[in-house]
Design a protein around this motif. Structure first.
Motif, mmCIF file in Angstrom:
data_model
loop_
_atom_site.group_PDB
_atom_site.id
_atom_site.type_symbol
_atom_site.label_atom_id
_atom_site.label_comp_id
_atom_site.label_asym_id
_atom_site.label_seq_id
_atom_site.Cartn_x
_atom_site.Cartn_y
_atom_site.Cartn_z
ATOM 1 N N LEU A 79 0.835 -1.207 0.000
ATOM 2 C CA LEU A 79 0.000 0.000 0.000
ATOM 3 C C LEU A 79 0.871 1.260 0.000
ATOM 4 C CD1 LEU A 79 -2.807 -0.859 2.593
ATOM 5 C CD2 LEU A 79 -2.934 -0.959 0.104
ATOM 6 N N THR A 80 0.556 2.208 -0.868
ATOM 7 C CA THR A 80 1.278 3.482 -0.924
ATOM 8 C C THR A 80 0.280 4.633 -1.047
ATOM 9 O OG1 THR A 80 1.508 3.284 -3.335
ATOM 10 C CG2 THR A 80 3.347 2.508 -1.986
ATOM 11 N N SER A 81 0.719 5.821 -0.660
ATOM 12 C CA SER A 81 -0.158 6.994 -0.670
ATOM 13 C C SER A 81 -0.339 7.559 -2.069
ATOM 14 C CB SER A 81 0.416 8.092 0.231
ATOM 15 O OG SER A 81 0.322 7.733 1.581
ATOM 16 N N GLY A 82 -1.549 8.068 -2.329
ATOM 17 C CA GLY A 82 -1.800 8.850 -3.522
ATOM 18 C C GLY A 82 -1.588 10.327 -3.211
ATOM 19 N N ASP A 83 -2.050 11.173 -4.092
ATOM 20 C CA ASP A 83 -1.924 12.616 -3.881
ATOM 21 C C ASP A 83 -3.290 13.259 -4.127
ATOM 22 O OD1 ASP A 83 -0.890 15.146 -3.469
ATOM 23 O OD2 ASP A 83 -0.117 15.347 -5.514
ATOM 24 N N SER A 92 6.320 19.203 -3.833
ATOM 25 C CA SER A 92 5.039 18.519 -3.982
ATOM 26 C C SER A 92 5.020 17.288 -3.075
ATOM 27 C CB SER A 92 4.821 18.101 -5.436
ATOM 28 O OG SER A 92 5.718 17.058 -5.790
ATOM 29 N N TYR A 93 3.824 16.828 -2.770
ATOM 30 C CA TYR A 93 3.678 15.644 -1.915
ATOM 31 C C TYR A 93 4.329 14.408 -2.542
ATOM 32 C CZ TYR A 93 1.328 12.258 1.181
ATOM 33 O OH TYR A 93 1.037 11.249 2.064
ATOM 34 N N PRO A 94 4.136 14.144 -3.848
ATOM 35 C CA PRO A 94 4.829 12.992 -4.452
ATOM 36 C C PRO A 94 6.350 13.087 -4.329
ATOM 37 C CG PRO A 94 3.042 13.697 -5.875
ATOM 38 C CD PRO A 94 3.165 14.739 -4.799
ATOM 39 N N GLU A 95 6.909 14.296 -4.390
ATOM 40 C CA GLU A 95 8.349 14.454 -4.220
ATOM 41 C C GLU A 95 8.787 14.095 -2.799
ATOM 42 O OE1 GLU A 95 9.666 17.965 -7.345
ATOM 43 O OE2 GLU A 95 8.699 18.553 -5.463
ATOM 44 N N ARG A 96 7.997 14.531 -1.817
ATOM 45 C CA ARG A 96 8.313 14.192 -0.424
ATOM 46 C C ARG A 96 8.225 12.689 -0.193
ATOM 47 N NH1 ARG A 96 8.658 18.293 3.210
ATOM 48 N NH2 ARG A 96 7.959 20.351 2.539
ATOM 49 N N LEU A 97 7.205 12.058 -0.777
ATOM 50 C CA LEU A 97 7.072 10.612 -0.645
ATOM 51 C C LEU A 97 8.263 9.900 -1.280
ATOM 52 C CD1 LEU A 97 3.277 10.160 -1.473
ATOM 53 C CD2 LEU A 97 4.350 9.803 0.767
ATOM 54 N N ALA A 98 8.668 10.343 -2.461
ATOM 55 C CA ALA A 98 9.798 9.717 -3.154
ATOM 56 C C ALA A 98 11.075 9.842 -2.337
ATOM 57 C CB ALA A 98 9.983 10.349 -4.532
ATOM 58 N N GLY A 105 13.612 3.294 2.796
ATOM 59 C CA GLY A 105 13.311 1.983 2.238
ATOM 60 C C GLY A 105 11.917 1.495 2.593
ATOM 61 N N LEU A 106 11.089 2.382 3.172
ATOM 62 C CA LEU A 106 9.735 2.028 3.589
ATOM 63 C C LEU A 106 8.718 2.554 2.584
ATOM 64 C CD1 LEU A 106 10.124 3.057 7.341
ATOM 65 C CD2 LEU A 106 10.084 0.711 6.466
ATOM 66 N N LYS A 107 7.540 1.918 2.551
ATOM 67 C CA LYS A 107 6.461 2.367 1.683
ATOM 68 C C LYS A 107 5.617 3.450 2.359
ATOM 69 C CE LYS A 107 7.199 -0.544 -1.753
ATOM 70 N NZ LYS A 107 6.297 -1.672 -2.032
ATOM 71 N N ASP A 108 5.548 3.435 3.674
ATOM 72 C CA ASP A 108 4.821 4.467 4.426
ATOM 73 C C ASP A 108 5.233 4.378 5.891
ATOM 74 O OD1 ASP A 108 2.375 6.190 5.449
ATOM 75 O OD2 ASP A 108 2.296 6.265 3.265
ATOM 76 N N ALA A 109 4.527 5.102 6.757
ATOM 77 C CA ALA A 109 4.945 5.246 8.157
ATOM 78 C C ALA A 109 4.462 4.127 9.064
ATOM 79 C CB ALA A 109 4.464 6.595 8.698
ATOM 80 N N LEU A 110 4.006 3.008 8.504
ATOM 81 C CA LEU A 110 3.571 1.886 9.331
ATOM 82 C C LEU A 110 3.789 0.578 8.590
ATOM 83 C CD1 LEU A 110 0.603 1.527 11.681
ATOM 84 C CD2 LEU A 110 0.723 -0.096 9.793
ATOM 85 N N ILE A 132 8.445 10.612 7.270
ATOM 86 C CA ILE A 132 7.671 11.855 7.434
ATOM 87 C C ILE A 132 7.163 12.002 8.874
ATOM 88 C CG2 ILE A 132 5.953 13.387 6.384
ATOM 89 C CD1 ILE A 132 5.904 11.712 3.928
ATOM 90 N N GLY A 133 8.065 11.814 9.832
ATOM 91 C CA GLY A 133 7.726 12.019 11.232
ATOM 92 C C GLY A 133 6.676 11.072 11.772
ATOM 93 N N GLY A 134 6.589 9.863 11.175
ATOM 94 C CA GLY A 134 5.585 8.909 11.638
ATOM 95 C C GLY A 134 4.175 9.442 11.509
ATOM 96 N N SER A 135 3.962 10.331 10.557
ATOM 97 C CA SER A 135 2.650 10.976 10.440
ATOM 98 C C SER A 135 1.589 9.995 9.953
ATOM 99 C CB SER A 135 2.727 12.188 9.505
ATOM 100 O OG SER A 135 3.334 11.844 8.278
ATOM 101 N N MET A 136 0.365 10.210 10.447
ATOM 102 C CA MET A 136 -0.762 9.331 10.131
ATOM 103 C C MET A 136 -1.474 9.844 8.885
ATOM 104 S SD MET A 136 -4.179 8.600 12.417
ATOM 105 C CE MET A 136 -4.548 10.361 12.461
ATOM 106 N N GLY A 137 -1.337 9.088 7.814
ATOM 107 C CA GLY A 137 -2.055 9.389 6.588
ATOM 108 C C GLY A 137 -3.026 8.269 6.258
ATOM 109 N N SER A 138 -3.543 8.287 5.053
ATOM 110 C CA SER A 138 -4.556 7.302 4.662
ATOM 111 C C SER A 138 -4.010 5.883 4.637
ATOM 112 C CB SER A 138 -5.151 7.669 3.300
ATOM 113 O OG SER A 138 -4.125 7.830 2.330
ATOM 114 N N VAL A 139 -2.726 5.719 4.273
ATOM 115 C CA VAL A 139 -2.138 4.377 4.237
ATOM 116 C C VAL A 139 -1.990 3.814 5.647
ATOM 117 C CG1 VAL A 139 -0.038 3.076 3.723
ATOM 118 C CG2 VAL A 139 -0.988 4.612 2.014
ATOM 119 N N VAL A 140 -1.558 4.653 6.588
ATOM 120 C CA VAL A 140 -1.446 4.209 7.978
ATOM 121 C C VAL A 140 -2.805 3.735 8.493
ATOM 122 C CG1 VAL A 140 -1.039 4.983 10.355
ATOM 123 C CG2 VAL A 140 0.573 5.611 8.544
ATOM 124 N N GLY A 141 -3.835 4.539 8.285
ATOM 125 C CA GLY A 141 -5.172 4.167 8.733
ATOM 126 C C GLY A 141 -5.684 2.913 8.058
#
Length: 281
Positions: A79-83, A92-98, A105-110, A132-141
């Motif tokens: 699972l990975t985040s969209g924008d 941009s958010y995609p740049e930060r994710l990249a 080496g992780l896909k998201d914060a969880l 990204i500071g262990g932030s809770m986004g849609s992928v984490v949830g």
């Protein structure tokens, strides 16, 4: 004048052959400032051997500490985040994710995984502060929600390890929706009478604290962890008063009734196994 003569007889290695210690072999304890060797950190469960400070670690290290023989099956790893909001400030958010993908080496914060702890099945969802500071986004949830569904289907206890700066601003309302979504899923887990243990580590703040981190059948924390909604600096600036000593540490939170136990990481596996046996049977 022999003091000023260089004795080279005892030197057997040429300058060209000498090597620096590889990065990551040594680091410094943030609390007592003493040097720590990596092998000693691993042996001591990433706790400072001098002052017992619990070093910040991520899912890789927690899985290593808790799962029997570090054996597990990762769940929902792709699972990975969209924008959805096309968020942009300096990047941009995609740049930060990249950048975060490349750095961690992780896909998201969880990361979520199914393994065993002292022979008992357990699903662990563990947050990674380095993403990204262990932030809770849609992928984490979504990973938490799917992990809970997995636990209900297979009747396996659930452990949530929280380490977060709060909701992910780049997803705005989509991030905040995860608070209600995960809380509703935990209610279903409770109705199914499947144990849920929440482990709060340093730091656990923001919307994570205001939702799934504080909803465990048992809420435990590591020593000295920062736990709260807003940070101490923000609160102090808001109320214009000095805060009590140790404010928002796990010890302070335990004293005021928001935690059940504080557990040393070196004893964590045995304690968790005991809790699971007590609740699950």
């Amino acid at each position: 004048m022999a003091w000023f003569k260089r004795n080279t007889k005892g030197i057997s290695t040429s300058t060209e052959e000498k090597k620096e210690a590889p990065d990551g072999v040594w680091n410094k304890c943030p609390n007592c400032k003493k040097p720590l060797h990596y092998s000693e950190q691993v042996e001591n469960k990433y706790v400072c051997q001098y002052c017992n400070y619990h070093l910040r670690v991520g899912s890789k290290e927690y899985f290593e500490v808790l799962f029997d023989n570090n054996s597990f099956v990762e769940l929902f790893g792709n699972l990975t985040s969209g924008d959805p909001l096309h968020f942009t400030d300096s990047k941009s958010y995609p740049e930060r994710l990249a950048e975060s993908y490349k750095k961690t080496g992780l896909k998201d914060a969880l990361r979520a995984a199914h393994g065993q702890i002292e022979g008992q099945d357990l699903v662990i969802a563990c947050m990674d502060f380095s993403f990204i500071g262990g932030s809770m986004g849609s992928v984490v949830g979504e990973k938490i929600a799917r992990s809970i569904d997995y636990c209900i289907k297979h009747r396996i206890p659930f452990l949530m390890i929280s380490k977060s700066g709060g909701a992910r601003m780049m997803e705005a309302a989509f991030s905040l929706m995860q608070m209600a979504k995960t809380s509703a899923k935990l209610a279903l887990l409770g109705q199914a009478k499947i144990p849920y243990i929440s482990l709060l580590t340093d730091p656990t703040t923001g919307g994570v604290t205001a939702s799934y981190a504080m909803l465990g059948d048992i809420n435990i924390a590591e020593p000295g962890a920062l736990i709260g909604f807003a940070g101490p600096r923000v609160i102090k600036e808001t109320i214009k008063k000095d805060l009590p000593k140790g404010f928002q540490t796990s010890e302070f939170v335990l004293e005021h009734g928001f935690l059940d136990f504080i557990v040393d990481r070196r004893e964590m596996k045995a304690k968790l196994a005991s809790f699971i046996r007590m609740m699950h049977h």
